[in-house]
Each structure stands twice: as C-alpha cells, then as structure tokens.
Write a protein that holds these residues in place. Structure first.
Motif, PDB file in Angstrom:
ATOM      1  N   GLY A  21      -4.855   0.219  -3.374  1.00 33.58           N
ATOM      2  CA  GLY A  21      -4.412  -0.808  -2.222  1.00 33.58           C
ATOM      3  C   GLY A  21      -4.703  -0.424  -0.563  1.00 33.58           C
ATOM      4  O   GLY A  21      -5.376   0.632  -0.357  1.00 33.58           O
ATOM      5  N   PHE A  22      -4.091  -1.789   0.316  1.00 35.54           N
ATOM      6  CA  PHE A  22      -3.498  -0.804   1.581  1.00 35.54           C
ATOM      7  C   PHE A  22      -2.958  -0.656   2.371  1.00 35.54           C
ATOM      8  O   PHE A  22      -2.962  -0.693   3.445  1.00 35.54           O
ATOM      9  CB  PHE A  22      -4.426  -3.408   2.156  1.00 35.54           C
ATOM     10  CG  PHE A  22      -6.167  -2.516   1.391  1.00 35.54           C
ATOM     11  CD1 PHE A  22      -7.446  -1.823   1.894  1.00 35.54           C
ATOM     12  CD2 PHE A  22      -6.483  -3.474   0.549  1.00 35.54           C
ATOM     13  CE1 PHE A  22      -8.527  -2.466   2.153  1.00 35.54           C
ATOM     14  CE2 PHE A  22      -7.866  -3.737   0.209  1.00 35.54           C
ATOM     15  CZ  PHE A  22      -9.248  -2.381   0.601  1.00 35.54           C
ATOM     16  N   THR A  24      -0.265  -2.635   3.063  1.00 37.26           N
ATOM     17  CA  THR A  24      -0.450  -3.278   4.902  1.00 37.26           C
ATOM     18  C   THR A  24       0.928  -2.726   4.832  1.00 37.26           C
ATOM     19  O   THR A  24       1.478  -2.784   6.247  1.00 37.26           O
ATOM     20  CB  THR A  24      -0.958  -4.515   4.382  1.00 37.26           C
ATOM     21  OG1 THR A  24       0.029  -4.765   3.353  1.00 37.26           O
ATOM     22  CG2 THR A  24      -1.637  -4.424   3.634  1.00 37.26           C
ATOM     23  N   ARG A  25       2.038  -2.492   3.808  1.00 35.28           N
ATOM     24  CA  ARG A  25       3.628  -2.425   4.774  1.00 35.28           C
ATOM     25  C   ARG A  25       3.702  -1.120   5.300  1.00 35.28           C
ATOM     26  O   ARG A  25       4.703  -1.418   6.506  1.00 35.28           O
ATOM     27  CB  ARG A  25       3.952  -2.590   3.143  1.00 35.28           C
ATOM     28  CG  ARG A  25       5.000  -3.933   2.842  1.00 35.28           C
ATOM     29  CD  ARG A  25       5.490  -4.000   1.835  1.00 35.28           C
ATOM     30  NE  ARG A  25       4.595  -2.831   0.995  1.00 35.28           N
ATOM     31  CZ  ARG A  25       5.154  -3.083  -0.538  1.00 35.28           C
ATOM     32  NH1 ARG A  25       6.611  -3.206  -0.908  1.00 35.28           N
ATOM     33  NH2 ARG A  25       4.497  -1.938  -1.718  1.00 35.28           N
ATOM     34  N   TRP A  27       1.328   0.219   7.397  1.00 35.75           N
ATOM     35  CA  TRP A  27       0.487   0.200   8.946  1.00 35.75           C
ATOM     36  C   TRP A  27       1.469  -0.034  10.050  1.00 35.75           C
ATOM     37  O   TRP A  27       2.838   0.547  10.084  1.00 35.75           O
ATOM     38  CB  TRP A  27      -0.029  -1.304   9.436  1.00 35.75           C
ATOM     39  CG  TRP A  27      -1.050  -1.432   8.078  1.00 35.75           C
ATOM     40  CD1 TRP A  27      -1.180  -0.491   7.528  1.00 35.75           C
ATOM     41  CD2 TRP A  27      -2.290  -2.571   8.653  1.00 35.75           C
ATOM     42  NE1 TRP A  27      -2.874  -1.324   6.743  1.00 35.75           N
ATOM     43  CE2 TRP A  27      -3.260  -2.815   7.724  1.00 35.75           C
ATOM     44  CE3 TRP A  27      -2.736  -3.660   9.242  1.00 35.75           C
ATOM     45  CZ2 TRP A  27      -4.245  -2.887   7.122  1.00 35.75           C
ATOM     46  CZ3 TRP A  27      -3.802  -4.720   9.472  1.00 35.75           C
ATOM     47  CH2 TRP A  27      -4.688  -4.393   8.418  1.00 35.75           C
ATOM     48  N   GLU A  31      -3.458   2.074   8.292  1.00 30.84           N
ATOM     49  CA  GLU A  31      -4.446   1.390   8.904  1.00 30.84           C
ATOM     50  C   GLU A  31      -5.745   1.419   7.940  1.00 30.84           C
ATOM     51  O   GLU A  31      -6.389   0.923   7.919  1.00 30.84           O
ATOM     52  CB  GLU A  31      -4.149   0.892   9.582  1.00 30.84           C
ATOM     53  CG  GLU A  31      -4.624  -0.795  10.358  1.00 30.84           C
ATOM     54  CD  GLU A  31      -4.936  -1.300  11.897  1.00 30.84           C
ATOM     55  OE1 GLU A  31      -4.859  -2.264  11.896  1.00 30.84           O
ATOM     56  OE2 GLU A  31      -4.138  -0.841  12.703  1.00 30.84           O
ATOM     57  N   ASN A  64     -10.417   1.450  -2.905  1.00 30.19           N
ATOM     58  CA  ASN A  64     -12.102   0.174  -2.381  1.00 30.19           C
ATOM     59  C   ASN A  64     -12.640   0.907  -1.586  1.00 30.19           C
ATOM     60  O   ASN A  64     -12.300   2.317  -1.440  1.00 30.19           O
ATOM     61  CB  ASN A  64     -10.819  -0.661  -1.319  1.00 30.19           C
ATOM     62  CG  ASN A  64      -9.388   0.141  -0.605  1.00 30.19           C
ATOM     63  OD1 ASN A  64     -10.294   0.782   0.359  1.00 30.19           O
ATOM     64  ND2 ASN A  64      -8.181  -0.150  -0.604  1.00 30.19           N
ATOM     65  N   SER A  90     -13.912  -3.489  -2.574  1.00 23.47           N
ATOM     66  CA  SER A  90     -13.258  -4.211  -1.609  1.00 23.47           C
ATOM     67  C   SER A  90     -13.238  -3.410   0.363  1.00 23.47           C
ATOM     68  O   SER A  90     -13.176  -2.267   0.106  1.00 23.47           O
ATOM     69  CB  SER A  90     -11.620  -4.417  -2.163  1.00 23.47           C
ATOM     70  OG  SER A  90     -11.305  -3.199  -2.689  1.00 23.47           O
ATOM     71  N   ASN A  92     -10.718  -5.328   2.379  1.00 20.77           N
ATOM     72  CA  ASN A  92     -10.230  -5.509   3.000  1.00 20.77           C
ATOM     73  C   ASN A  92      -8.915  -6.007   1.742  1.00 20.77           C
ATOM     74  O   ASN A  92      -9.163  -6.254   0.736  1.00 20.77           O
ATOM     75  CB  ASN A  92      -9.875  -6.475   3.763  1.00 20.77           C
ATOM     76  CG  ASN A  92     -10.351  -8.025   3.047  1.00 20.77           C
ATOM     77  OD1 ASN A  92     -10.126  -8.402   2.138  1.00 20.77           O
ATOM     78  ND2 ASN A  92     -11.963  -8.568   3.369  1.00 20.77           N
ATOM     79  N   ASP A  93      -7.117  -6.653   2.315  1.00 19.79           N
ATOM     80  CA  ASP A  93      -6.570  -6.665   1.171  1.00 19.79           C
ATOM     81  C   ASP A  93      -6.631  -7.581   0.408  1.00 19.79           C
ATOM     82  O   ASP A  93      -6.434  -8.045  -0.520  1.00 19.79           O
ATOM     83  CB  ASP A  93      -5.375  -6.644   1.721  1.00 19.79           C
ATOM     84  CG  ASP A  93      -3.509  -6.828   0.924  1.00 19.79           C
ATOM     85  OD1 ASP A  93      -3.502  -5.569  -0.104  1.00 19.79           O
ATOM     86  OD2 ASP A  93      -2.500  -7.153   0.818  1.00 19.79           O
ATOM     87  N   GLU A  94      -7.161  -9.124   1.346  1.00 18.58           N
ATOM     88  CA  GLU A  94      -7.702 -10.083  -0.094  1.00 18.58           C
ATOM     89  C   GLU A  94      -7.713 -10.130  -0.721  1.00 18.58           C
ATOM     90  O   GLU A  94      -7.977 -10.570  -2.205  1.00 18.58           O
ATOM     91  CB  GLU A  94      -8.394 -11.251   1.136  1.00 18.58           C
ATOM     92  CG  GLU A  94      -6.721 -11.982   2.114  1.00 18.58           C
ATOM     93  CD  GLU A  94      -6.543 -10.621   2.720  1.00 18.58           C
ATOM     94  OE1 GLU A  94      -7.429 -10.236   3.945  1.00 18.58           O
ATOM     95  OE2 GLU A  94      -5.138 -11.269   3.190  1.00 18.58           O
ATOM     96  N   LYS A  96      -8.888  -7.346  -2.851  1.00 17.12           N
ATOM     97  CA  LYS A  96      -8.853  -5.555  -3.426  1.00 17.12           C
ATOM     98  C   LYS A  96      -8.542  -6.896  -5.130  1.00 17.12           C
ATOM     99  O   LYS A  96      -8.852  -7.805  -5.350  1.00 17.12           O
ATOM    100  CB  LYS A  96      -7.532  -5.336  -4.062  1.00 17.12           C
ATOM    101  CG  LYS A  96      -6.012  -6.002  -3.756  1.00 17.12           C
ATOM    102  CD  LYS A  96      -4.701  -4.940  -2.956  1.00 17.12           C
ATOM    103  CE  LYS A  96      -3.268  -5.870  -3.396  1.00 17.12           C
ATOM    104  NZ  LYS A  96      -2.802  -5.822  -3.070  1.00 17.12           N
TER     105      LYS A  96
END
Length: 159
Positions: A21-22, A24-25, A27, A31, A64, A90, A92-94, A96
């Motif tokens: 995962g990235f 993002t929550r 960041w 990041e 990723n 991957s 970026n988040d989109e 994954k």
C-alpha cells in the motif's frame, strides 16, 4: 505441527507480509517511505512483525515498485533471516493490486506450493503466535488458528 517437547514446527510454511500500500492517510510521514519502514520506538514496524515469526520461517515481503528500494535495503540489513521481496508493478495508489491480487502475484511469481501464513493490514500489529494473555477484551481483532490446512484445489490462482 506439535513436537514431543511442546514446541511447534512449521515445516515448509512461508509467510507473506503484504506491504504494497501507499499509506496515503499517513502523509507526509509515508509519502517517500513505505509504512512498514516507519519507526515504532527504536526500529521499523516491519522489524517488530518479523521478530514475532519463527526464526527459520521464510518471509516474503510484497511491496509496490515505488517503495521497493527501501524494503530491499531493510532486507540486506537482516542477513540472519530468510527474507525475500516480491515487487508489485505499481508506482501510485491508483495502480496498486490490493490484498488478494497481491497475494496471487506473490504465489504465482515465486511459484509457491507450500503452506502460507498471510500477514495483512491491522492483523500484523496484533498478531501473536500463542494464546492471548489478556483476561478481558482489549480491542477488536481477528485471530485465526488452523489445526489442519487442506491442500489447495488444482484451479487456485486461475481468474
């Protein structure tokens, strides 16, 4: 499998830690760095997870492409453990894969036919190999115990 001295052997069982995962929550903390490499106390979260696993068990970290280099460096700093990396394509988040597709990717790319312990998401933070020592509920969590693992059907992994 239980041993005569009360210990447990894991045979050819492998562990997959899903870390693709990235976050993002989290960041800006995550990041530029994979969430499993963020520090808790004195070391990365990933170190805390791996320390709870049996010493000889092979561990595969699924990550990723964007954060692969950080995980590869972490693995090189742990030559005492049988660690591997599986890299999702991957950036970026989109893009994954998600938990199920990432698991299938690891199994197919590394041609795994052994039993697996899958570590994913919040389960990683609360997982303990053993019986809970708390005498009262501490927080919601899911514990799964497998007494017998059935062989996979011949068509597993075919989508």
């Amino acid at each position: 499998t239980a041993t005569s001295d009360g210990g447990i052997t894991f045979g050819n069982m492998k562990t997959i830690i899903l870390a693709g995962g990235f976050a993002t929550r989290l960041w800006p903390l995550s990041e530029k760095k994979a969430k499993p490499l963020l520090h808790l106390k004195d070391r990365p979260l990933l170190s805390h997870i791996v320390e709870r696993l049996p010493a000889g068990m092979e561990i595969i970290v699924s990550v990723n492409r964007a954060f692969a280099q950080g995980i590869e460096t972490w693995i090189k700093n742990h030559p005492d453990r049988p660690l591997k990396i599986a890299i999702e394509d991957s950036e970026n988040d989109e893009g994954k894969l998600g938990a199920l597709a990432a698991t299938a990717h690891v199994i197919e790319s590394l041609v795994i036919k052994d039993d697996l312990l899958l570590m994913a998401g919040a389960m990683q933070a609360n997982w303990r190999h053993g019986i809970n020592k708390e005498t009262r509920p501490m927080a919601p969590r899911l514990n799964l115990t497998f007494r017998y693992i059935h062989p996979a059907p011949a068509n597993i992994g075919q989508f």
